[in-house]
Design a protein around this motif. Structure first.
Motif, PDB file in Angstrom:
ATOM      1  N   GLY A 237       0.315  -1.555  -0.060  1.00 52.87           N
ATOM      2  CA  GLY A 237       0.156   0.058   0.154  1.00 52.87           C
ATOM      3  C   GLY A 237       0.645   1.457  -0.109  1.00 52.87           C
ATOM      4  N   ASP A 238       2.353   1.107   0.567  1.00 57.88           N
ATOM      5  CA  ASP A 238       2.285   2.604   0.715  1.00 57.88           C
ATOM      6  C   ASP A 238       3.071   2.780  -0.171  1.00 57.88           C
ATOM      7  N   GLU A 242      -1.545   7.837  -0.676  1.00 62.70           N
ATOM      8  CA  GLU A 242      -2.934   7.093  -1.229  1.00 62.70           C
ATOM      9  C   GLU A 242      -3.542   8.690  -1.255  1.00 62.70           C
ATOM     10  N   LEU A 259      -7.328  -2.034  -6.377  1.00 60.51           N
ATOM     11  CA  LEU A 259      -6.218  -1.959  -4.883  1.00 60.51           C
ATOM     12  C   LEU A 259      -6.393  -3.463  -4.798  1.00 60.51           C
ATOM     13  N   TYR A 262      -2.664  -1.595   1.096  1.00 63.19           N
ATOM     14  CA  TYR A 262      -3.716   0.171   1.102  1.00 63.19           C
ATOM     15  C   TYR A 262      -2.160   0.921   1.980  1.00 63.19           C
ATOM     16  N   GLU A 263      -2.091   1.648   2.249  1.00 67.18           N
ATOM     17  CA  GLU A 263      -1.529   2.193   2.721  1.00 67.18           C
ATOM     18  C   GLU A 263      -1.482   2.160   4.239  1.00 67.18           C
ATOM     19  N   VAL A 268      -8.702   1.232   5.121  1.00 68.49           N
ATOM     20  CA  VAL A 268      -9.184   2.006   3.845  1.00 68.49           C
ATOM     21  C   VAL A 268     -10.080   3.594   4.173  1.00 68.49           C
ATOM     22  N   LEU A 272     -11.985   6.772  -0.921  1.00 65.92           N
ATOM     23  CA  LEU A 272     -11.729   5.455  -1.172  1.00 65.92           C
ATOM     24  C   LEU A 272     -13.044   4.437  -1.734  1.00 65.92           C
TER      25      LEU A 272
END
Ligand code: NAP
Length: 316
Positions: A237-238, A242, A259, A262-263, A268, A272
């Protein structure tokens, strides 16, 4: 050999671990907390950790002479383990490359098609009872056959995605990667990530999570993409900023995103979750019984090698 496994595993993996080693399997599916990680390093010869178990430098620093000699990570991505601190503490690290490749590439293709063809949006419309019937201009998406895919990180998974795109959908393949690749299909290397982003219909992120790849996909890369293009992230994610992605989607800088990671997962952002042009999967890249079983066996192969005093097959 005392083995600690950080999560419940598929049955075949559990059976083998129990038969081969003095094994403790934690019953919980959540990440290990700091105390559990320190205890695992102190009390066991080998540990099978996984995603979310943050074996950071301070965890190793708190355990002066760990009994543990191996973290055999369940998963190919090991950015949650500080490998330098592990090495300094005399703890080897192994992972499960290859076992995850095809399944994760399949999820990338799922996301490419779902995002480009608005599959999630269409399903939500139908389930909400709002489908009024077929008509010639209904829900038009991006036709991917013959278009161009850009791969960021042409490693095992990147190549598996590219193969599927080339042979399955007749797509042109372009890529940005750290080192030169010899590939068994036509693909053009691009030296600049923004040049790649500007020239493709779908940009797929397949680099490992690491300091060097943190926010690699930033506002500049997103701004370079075509307004009709889609971003797919199956890596970590990172790697994608995001907040910048949300802004790019909200302003129509890009058409959509698919996706799997996720960051700040499992968080989430609501932004988004509310956008129709976003397809969101709960980190399902390797979620199939035979794949998770193969990953578990690979982790155990590394534990077995340690027990036998052999070189680890998948040392990182
Ligand atoms: P891999 O074979 O090591 O491929 C990674 C590729 O990225 C390599 O070609 C590497 O270059 C390249 N790369 C590394 N750092 C880079 C940088 N700074 N800039 C450009 N390219 C860079 O790994 P893999 O098996 O394909 O797995 C990739 C990642 O996918 C894993 O690390 C993991 O985080 C993620 N993953 C996610 C799921 C999921 O469930 N969603 C499942 C499995 C894996 P070199 O060839 O020079 O090393």
């Amino acid at each position: 050999m005392r083995l600690f496994i950080a999560r419940p595993m598929p049955e075949a993996v559990t059976d083998r671990a129990m038969a081969a080693f003095d094994t403790t399997i934690r019953a919980d599916n959540t990440p290990l907390d700091g105390g559990e990680m320190r205890q695992a390093l102190r009390d066991f010869d080998a540990v099978i950790p996984t995603l979310g178990d943050q074996f950071s430098a301070d965890v190793f620093a708190d355990v002066a002479r760990p009994r543990c000699r191996l973290l055999a990570n369940f998963g190919v991505g090991y950015n949650h383990i500080d490998t330098v601190a592990a090495g300094a503490a005399g703890v080897q690290v192994a992972n499960t490359p290859g076992a995850v490749t095809d399944a994760t590439a399949d999820i990338a293709l799922t996301l490419i098609l779902m995002s480009a063809r608005r599959a999630g949006e269409g399903e939500r419309l139908l389930r909400a009872g709002k489908w009024a019937g077929w008509h010639p201009t209904q829900m038009m998406g991006l036709h991917v056959s013959g278009k161009t895919v850009g791969i960021v990180g042409m490693g095992r998974i990147g190549q598996a995605v590219a193969r599927r795109c080339h042979f399955g959908f007749g797509m042109k393949v372009r890529y940005f990667s750290r080192s030169a690749k010899k590939l068994a299909f036509p693909a053009e290397a691009v030296a600049s990530l923004t040049d790649l982003a500007a020239s493709v219909d779908v940009l797929v992120v397949a680099v490992p999570g690491a300091k060097e790849t943190y926010h690699l996909i930033n506002a500049d890369v997103l701004a370079a993409m075509r307004p009709t293009a889609h971003l797919v992230n199956i890596a970590r994610g990172d790697i994608v900023d995001e907040a910048a992605l949300i802004a790019a989607l909200e302003t129509g800088t890009i058409a959509g995103a698919g996706l799997d990671v996720y960051e700040f997962e499992p968080q989430v952002p609501a932004a988004l979750r509310q956008m129709e042009q976003v397809t969101l999967l709960p980190h399902m890249g390797t979620a199939a019984l035979d794949v998770r079983t193969a990953m578990g066996h690979m982790a155990l192969d590394n534990v077995a090698a340690l027990a036998a005093g052999r070189e680890l097959p998948n040392r990182v």
